[in-house]
Design an enzyme around this catalytic site. Structure first.
Site, PDB file in Angstrom:
ATOM      1  N   ARG A 118    -153.586  14.964 -43.547  1.00  0.00           N
ATOM      2  CA  ARG A 118    -153.464  14.211 -42.286  1.00  0.00           C
ATOM      3  C   ARG A 118    -154.381  12.987 -42.215  1.00  0.00           C
ATOM      4  O   ARG A 118    -154.654  12.458 -41.136  1.00  0.00           O
ATOM      5  CB  ARG A 118    -153.687  15.108 -41.063  1.00  0.00           C
ATOM      6  CG  ARG A 118    -152.715  16.273 -41.009  1.00  0.00           C
ATOM      7  CD  ARG A 118    -152.573  16.845 -39.622  1.00  0.00           C
ATOM      8  NE  ARG A 118    -151.597  17.905 -39.634  1.00  0.00           N
ATOM      9  CZ  ARG A 118    -151.876  19.180 -39.875  1.00  0.00           C
ATOM     10  NH1 ARG A 118    -153.127  19.550 -40.098  1.00  0.00           N
ATOM     11  NH2 ARG A 118    -150.925  20.090 -39.894  1.00  0.00           N
ATOM     12  N   LYS A 140    -149.852  -1.411 -42.126  1.00  0.00           N
ATOM     13  CA  LYS A 140    -148.470  -0.911 -42.243  1.00  0.00           C
ATOM     14  C   LYS A 140    -148.317  -0.295 -43.624  1.00  0.00           C
ATOM     15  O   LYS A 140    -148.569  -0.956 -44.646  1.00  0.00           O
ATOM     16  CB  LYS A 140    -147.462  -2.047 -42.084  1.00  0.00           C
ATOM     17  CG  LYS A 140    -147.193  -2.405 -40.648  1.00  0.00           C
ATOM     18  CD  LYS A 140    -145.994  -3.342 -40.554  1.00  0.00           C
ATOM     19  CE  LYS A 140    -145.713  -3.704 -39.117  1.00  0.00           C
ATOM     20  NZ  LYS A 140    -144.635  -4.710 -39.005  1.00  0.00           N
ATOM     21  N   GLU A 182    -144.764 -15.908 -47.603  1.00  0.00           N
ATOM     22  CA  GLU A 182    -145.475 -15.321 -46.453  1.00  0.00           C
ATOM     23  C   GLU A 182    -146.552 -16.283 -45.941  1.00  0.00           C
ATOM     24  O   GLU A 182    -146.864 -16.290 -44.751  1.00  0.00           O
ATOM     25  CB  GLU A 182    -146.094 -13.966 -46.834  1.00  0.00           C
ATOM     26  CG  GLU A 182    -145.091 -12.899 -47.297  1.00  0.00           C
ATOM     27  CD  GLU A 182    -144.360 -12.160 -46.159  1.00  0.00           C
ATOM     28  OE1 GLU A 182    -144.324 -12.676 -45.025  1.00  0.00           O
ATOM     29  OE2 GLU A 182    -143.813 -11.066 -46.439  1.00  0.00           O
ATOM     30  N   LYS A 224    -153.357 -13.119 -39.653  1.00  0.00           N
ATOM     31  CA  LYS A 224    -152.885 -11.729 -39.650  1.00  0.00           C
ATOM     32  C   LYS A 224    -153.877 -10.862 -38.871  1.00  0.00           C
ATOM     33  O   LYS A 224    -153.478 -10.012 -38.063  1.00  0.00           O
ATOM     34  CB  LYS A 224    -152.708 -11.226 -41.080  1.00  0.00           C
ATOM     35  CG  LYS A 224    -152.267  -9.778 -41.155  1.00  0.00           C
ATOM     36  CD  LYS A 224    -150.854  -9.584 -41.596  1.00  0.00           C
ATOM     37  CE  LYS A 224    -150.388  -8.152 -41.408  1.00  0.00           C
ATOM     38  NZ  LYS A 224    -149.448  -7.698 -42.395  1.00  0.00           N
ATOM     39  N   GLU A 234    -147.379  -3.104 -32.903  1.00  0.00           N
ATOM     40  CA  GLU A 234    -146.177  -3.936 -32.765  1.00  0.00           C
ATOM     41  C   GLU A 234    -145.399  -3.668 -31.479  1.00  0.00           C
ATOM     42  O   GLU A 234    -144.184  -3.467 -31.490  1.00  0.00           O
ATOM     43  CB  GLU A 234    -145.271  -3.769 -33.997  1.00  0.00           C
ATOM     44  CG  GLU A 234    -144.321  -4.950 -34.173  1.00  0.00           C
ATOM     45  CD  GLU A 234    -143.647  -4.976 -35.531  1.00  0.00           C
ATOM     46  OE1 GLU A 234    -144.345  -4.965 -36.551  1.00  0.00           O
ATOM     47  OE2 GLU A 234    -142.418  -5.010 -35.558  1.00  0.00           O
ATOM     48  N   ARG A 238    -146.996  -8.790 -32.656  1.00  0.00           N
ATOM     49  CA  ARG A 238    -146.995  -8.495 -34.096  1.00  0.00           C
ATOM     50  C   ARG A 238    -145.601  -8.672 -34.708  1.00  0.00           C
ATOM     51  O   ARG A 238    -145.472  -8.973 -35.894  1.00  0.00           O
ATOM     52  CB  ARG A 238    -147.531  -7.076 -34.369  1.00  0.00           C
ATOM     53  CG  ARG A 238    -147.639  -6.810 -35.861  1.00  0.00           C
ATOM     54  CD  ARG A 238    -148.485  -5.619 -36.230  1.00  0.00           C
ATOM     55  NE  ARG A 238    -148.536  -5.503 -37.684  1.00  0.00           N
ATOM     56  CZ  ARG A 238    -149.335  -4.711 -38.352  1.00  0.00           C
ATOM     57  NH1 ARG A 238    -150.189  -3.944 -37.707  1.00  0.00           N
ATOM     58  NH2 ARG A 238    -149.305  -4.667 -39.676  1.00  0.00           N
ATOM     59  N   ASN A 242    -142.659 -10.809 -38.509  1.00  0.00           N
ATOM     60  CA  ASN A 242    -141.399 -10.460 -39.175  1.00  0.00           C
ATOM     61  C   ASN A 242    -140.386 -11.590 -39.155  1.00  0.00           C
ATOM     62  O   ASN A 242    -139.192 -11.353 -39.375  1.00  0.00           O
ATOM     63  CB  ASN A 242    -140.787  -9.217 -38.522  1.00  0.00           C
ATOM     64  CG  ASN A 242    -141.486  -7.966 -38.990  1.00  0.00           C
ATOM     65  OD1 ASN A 242    -141.734  -7.804 -40.177  1.00  0.00           O
ATOM     66  ND2 ASN A 242    -141.813  -7.098 -38.054  1.00  0.00           N
ATOM     67  N   HIS A 245    -137.581 -11.608 -41.653  1.00  0.00           N
ATOM     68  CA  HIS A 245    -137.572 -10.311 -42.335  1.00  0.00           C
ATOM     69  C   HIS A 245    -136.321  -9.483 -42.043  1.00  0.00           C
ATOM     70  O   HIS A 245    -135.922  -8.674 -42.866  1.00  0.00           O
ATOM     71  CB  HIS A 245    -138.829  -9.509 -41.978  1.00  0.00           C
ATOM     72  CG  HIS A 245    -140.067  -9.990 -42.687  1.00  0.00           C
ATOM     73  ND1 HIS A 245    -140.526 -11.279 -42.588  1.00  0.00           N
ATOM     74  CD2 HIS A 245    -140.954  -9.349 -43.505  1.00  0.00           C
ATOM     75  CE1 HIS A 245    -141.630 -11.409 -43.309  1.00  0.00           C
ATOM     76  NE2 HIS A 245    -141.919 -10.264 -43.878  1.00  0.00           N
ATOM     77  N   HIS A 249    -134.835  -8.253 -45.248  1.00  0.00           N
ATOM     78  CA  HIS A 249    -134.711  -6.831 -45.588  1.00  0.00           C
ATOM     79  C   HIS A 249    -133.260  -6.473 -45.896  1.00  0.00           C
ATOM     80  O   HIS A 249    -132.983  -5.654 -46.784  1.00  0.00           O
ATOM     81  CB  HIS A 249    -135.249  -5.956 -44.456  1.00  0.00           C
ATOM     82  CG  HIS A 249    -136.751  -5.953 -44.361  1.00  0.00           C
ATOM     83  ND1 HIS A 249    -137.438  -5.428 -43.304  1.00  0.00           N
ATOM     84  CD2 HIS A 249    -137.697  -6.419 -45.208  1.00  0.00           C
ATOM     85  CE1 HIS A 249    -138.745  -5.563 -43.493  1.00  0.00           C
ATOM     86  NE2 HIS A 249    -138.925  -6.170 -44.644  1.00  0.00           N
ATOM     87  N   HIS A 262    -139.437  -9.477 -52.521  1.00  0.00           N
ATOM     88  CA  HIS A 262    -139.600  -9.467 -51.067  1.00  0.00           C
ATOM     89  C   HIS A 262    -139.813 -10.893 -50.539  1.00  0.00           C
ATOM     90  O   HIS A 262    -139.147 -11.329 -49.584  1.00  0.00           O
ATOM     91  CB  HIS A 262    -140.764  -8.556 -50.678  1.00  0.00           C
ATOM     92  CG  HIS A 262    -141.062  -8.560 -49.216  1.00  0.00           C
ATOM     93  ND1 HIS A 262    -140.230  -7.982 -48.284  1.00  0.00           N
ATOM     94  CD2 HIS A 262    -142.087  -9.113 -48.505  1.00  0.00           C
ATOM     95  CE1 HIS A 262    -140.734  -8.163 -47.070  1.00  0.00           C
ATOM     96  NE2 HIS A 262    -141.862  -8.835 -47.183  1.00  0.00           N
TER      97      HIS A 262
END
Ligand code: NAD
Ligand code: GLY
Length: 359
Positions: A118, A140, A182, A224, A234, A238, A242, A245, A249, A262
């Site tokens: 955990r 992330k 990016e 960032k 997010e 935030r 993206n 993206h 994606h 990417h």
């Protein structure tokens, strides 16, 4: 060396940026509170840099996991190999995981750290430009699913991010350009001045001038860190990180992981987002041209793959973390340097962008 902070109260952490940082033992060991340390890397990065990290850890019980290289290996199976090693070595809950590699290793290493017992401590040592300016910061973590990119994961912050700009010397030109996608993103979403600096310095960056490169990494990490400190999970701003993206994606998933890098998919996706922003009356035509031109100059692709029909594209975009109740939401640009929050877009405009832009 420059030190930035990701300000998250008791979970705040430093980002160290500079040359030759891998040789500085103390930068790493000051963040290790355990005897047991696991290094997660891959078969490309290990021969280049694993020894540099191991050299500082002779006083610790260290295990290494060397994963296969590639976006197609960003899977549960790979993460399971990390758990196998942790369990076989009887590592305790106070262990430390070091992710040494690009974004694929950082995302999987962080996810393994979030899940093992955990949660164990982890440190990011990003070795690609993309990972240094984006993925290593902000917590992330996760893996891909065949039906959706990065759809399985957790928010889990590292103890520190160590960015040694010298490791970029061994990165090939295609990967380097992917990282620039990016970097350009940050100028587009929140800093016109930085975008103009990029227009003026893109050739210097491509020549890998260390001063310019370090500046670009610092500016990217600064932005960032600001965004993550304001909106870690997010709920709002935030999502602007993206930009491009949702389209990107879809390209990565639709074309098969690893076909487009990417950063390449993000470059195309951002051009699509710029086209859509113009259709929705935000961006003017001259700014769209300016954006596409900068990606082109950075040696990045700007046209979507002809294999993906608009219908297929939309079907893929329907699997995205920004969507609400199944409706597609995208980040648009109001201007260069100013992104919108996720917006619902009408199907007609989306179809027009997908059918006409770059075809
Ligand atoms: P990557 O991790 O696949 O690395 C690219 C290639 O460079 C790999 O072949 C790698 O082995 C090699 N490499 C790494 N360092 C090297 C070095 N110093 N010298 C030579 N070769 C080196 O890809 P990436 O572009 O770093 O990361 C992409 C991943 O990051 C994607 O999975 C993306 O989803 C994820 N990402 C995550 C976030 C986040 O916030 N967590 C943000 C952006 C991207
Ligand atoms: N790369 C997007 C984010 O970290 O939120």
């Amino acid at each position: 060396m420059k030190t930035l902070t990701v300000a998250l109260d008791e979970r705040s952490y430093p980002i160290y940026i500079g040359a030759d940082l891998l040789s500085q033992a103390d930068l790493l060991t000051r963040h290790i509170q355990s005897k047991q340390v696991i290094i997660v890397t891959n078969e490309t990065v290990a021969p280049l840099y694993l020894q540099n990290v191991l050299a500082h850890l002779s006083a610790y019980h260290v295990e290494s996991v060397i994963l296969p290289d590639g976006e197609q290996f960003k899977t549960f199976d790979s993460v399971n190999l990390i758990f196998d090693k942790l369990l076989a070595s009887k590592f305790s809950r106070n262990s430390t995981l070091i992710a040494l590699g690009g974004g694929v290793i950082g995302d999987m290493g962080g996810f393994a750290a979030a899940c093992y017992q955990r949660g164990i401590a982890f440190i990011q040592i990003p070795t690609t430009l993309l990972a240094q300016v984006d993925s290593s910061v902000g917590g992330k973590t996760g893996v891909n699913h065949l039906l959706g990119k990065n759809m399985i994961g957790a928010f889990y912050q590292p103890q520190a991010v160590i960015i040694d700009v010298d490791v970029l010397d061994t990165l090939d030109d295609r990967q380097f350009a992917a990282g620039l996608a990016e970097v350009i993103k940050y100028g587009l979403i929140r800093d016109l001045e930085f975008f103009v600096w990029l227009e003026e310095n893109i050739d210097v960056l491509l020549a890998r001038d260390k001063t310019a490169l370090t500046y670009a990494i610092e500016q990217s990490c600064r932005m960032k860190a600001e965004v993550v400190a304001e909106d870690e999970h997010e709920g709002g701003i935030r999502a602007t990180l993206n930009l491009g993206h949702t389209f990107g994606h879809a390209i990565e998933t639709g074309m098969g992981y690893g076909t487009y890098l990417h950063g390449e998919a993000v470059a195309i996706g951002t051009c699509l987002a710029a086209d859509l922003s113009q259709r929705k009356g935000f961006l003017n035509a001259a700014d769209v041209v300016r954006i596409i031109h900068l990606f082109e100059r950075a040696n990045l692709p700007i046209k979507s793959p002809t294999e993906l029909t608009a219908e297929r594209f939309i079907d893929l975009m329907a699997v995205d973390k920004k969507n609400v109740d199944g409706a597609i939401r995208v980040i648009l640009l109001e201007a260069i340097g100013k992104a919108t929050l996720p917006m619902l877009v009408d199907n007609l405009s989306l179809m027009q962008t997908l059918q006409h832009y770059g075809r």
